[in-house]
Write an enzyme that holds these catalytic residues in place. Structure first.
Site, mmCIF file in Angstrom:
data_model
loop_
_atom_site.group_PDB
_atom_site.id
_atom_site.type_symbol
_atom_site.label_atom_id
_atom_site.label_comp_id
_atom_site.label_asym_id
_atom_site.label_seq_id
_atom_site.Cartn_x
_atom_site.Cartn_y
_atom_site.Cartn_z
ATOM 1 N N ASP A 9 0.886 -1.160 0.000
ATOM 2 C CA ASP A 9 0.000 0.000 0.000
ATOM 3 C C ASP A 9 0.935 1.224 0.000
ATOM 4 O O ASP A 9 2.103 1.110 0.397
ATOM 5 C CB ASP A 9 -0.861 -0.048 1.266
ATOM 6 C CG ASP A 9 -1.599 1.230 1.513
ATOM 7 O OD1 ASP A 9 -2.380 1.614 0.644
ATOM 8 O OD2 ASP A 9 -1.384 1.853 2.578
ATOM 9 N N ASP A 11 -0.019 5.131 0.740
ATOM 10 C CA ASP A 11 -0.270 6.101 1.821
ATOM 11 C C ASP A 11 -0.254 5.391 3.179
ATOM 12 O O ASP A 11 -1.093 4.527 3.435
ATOM 13 C CB ASP A 11 -1.661 6.741 1.653
ATOM 14 C CG ASP A 11 -1.745 7.621 0.415
ATOM 15 O OD1 ASP A 11 -0.845 8.436 0.225
ATOM 16 O OD2 ASP A 11 -2.716 7.477 -0.335
#
Ligand code: B16
Ligand code: MG
Length: 220
Positions: A9, A11
């Site tokens: 991922d 952020d």
């Protein structure tokens, strides 16, 4: 080895842009007179921009047309991108840099699986454009997390089945997406206590121990 690839991922895992999302949504909510705090912000992790706006508007009695929503989302994105523009490769933490380099050295295939349409801009600001073997992001999906599409697309780009990829997530929506796609998930940050995660990370570099402890092919 069980894991041949790692899907990160963006952020909240590779970079701290989750804080910039908070500041930009907070500025918009303040202007509109809608209460917004970090608790509400945590519900936006991993969720698309328009769905995030819907969550914020639902917490008020404000009703908007689709055209108004598009304008508000564009306003938030402009605030967010102004914050992103200040980032430099120095914002990449030493722990993240060391982990990425060690995984690459170990021969793993590395990908990004992010709901963000700003992924290319963020990777460029961090000096990571061209680093990953595959980038699946908000620009190439129709369903955002908790739907597994973004991770399935990343695995497909890597040429690996989900069971051979480990997903790293900081959002409950992301852990849910990984598990729904048939991936093992290592959770950190906000999602660390998520019971659906196979591993819990205090720091990204904890990943190196997981990869290192995998069964290695016997040397002949
Ligand atoms: P954008 P991730 C997600 O990225 C963020 O967690 C979420 O807060 C944001 O709304 C979403 O990207 C869309 O971002 O507005 O830049 O397209 O955690 O999946 O890397
Ligand atoms: Mg995240």
């Amino acid at each position: 080895m069980k894991y041949q690839g790692v899907i990160f991922d963006l952020d909240g895992v590779i970079c701290s842009t989750d804080e910039y999302h908070y500041q930009a949504w907070k500025a918009l909510a303040d202007r509109l007179g809608i209460p917004f705090d970090r608790e509400l912000n945590s519900q936006l992790r991993g969720v698309s921009r328009m769905e995030s706006l819907d969550i914020i508007l639902r917490s008020s009695d404000r009703v908007c047309t689709d055209a108004e929503k598009a304008t508000l989302a564009a306003e938030k994105n402009a605030l967010y991108r102004a914050l992103l523009a200040r980032m430099t490769p120095r914002d990449l933490s030493a722990d993240v840099r060391r982990t990425l380099d060690a995984l690459r050295q170990a021969g793993l295939r590395l990908a990004i699986g992010s709901s963000s349409k700003n992924t290319p801009f963020i990777l460029e600001r961090m000096g990571l454009d061209g680093f990953f073997d595959a980038v699946a992001d908000g620009n190439c999906i129709t369903h955002s997390k908790p739907h597994p599409e973004v991770f399935l697309k990343a695995a497909e780009m890597l040429g690996l089945p989900p069971r051979q990829c480990l997903v790293i997530e900081d959002a409950h929506a992301g852990v849910e997406a990984a598990v729904a796609g048939g991936f093992d998930c290592a959770a950190m940050g906000d999602a660390k206590e998520d019971a659906r995660a196979a591993y819990r990370l205090q720091a990204l570099s904890d990943l190196l121990q997981i990869i290192d402890s995998q069964e290695k092919p016997a040397k002949s």
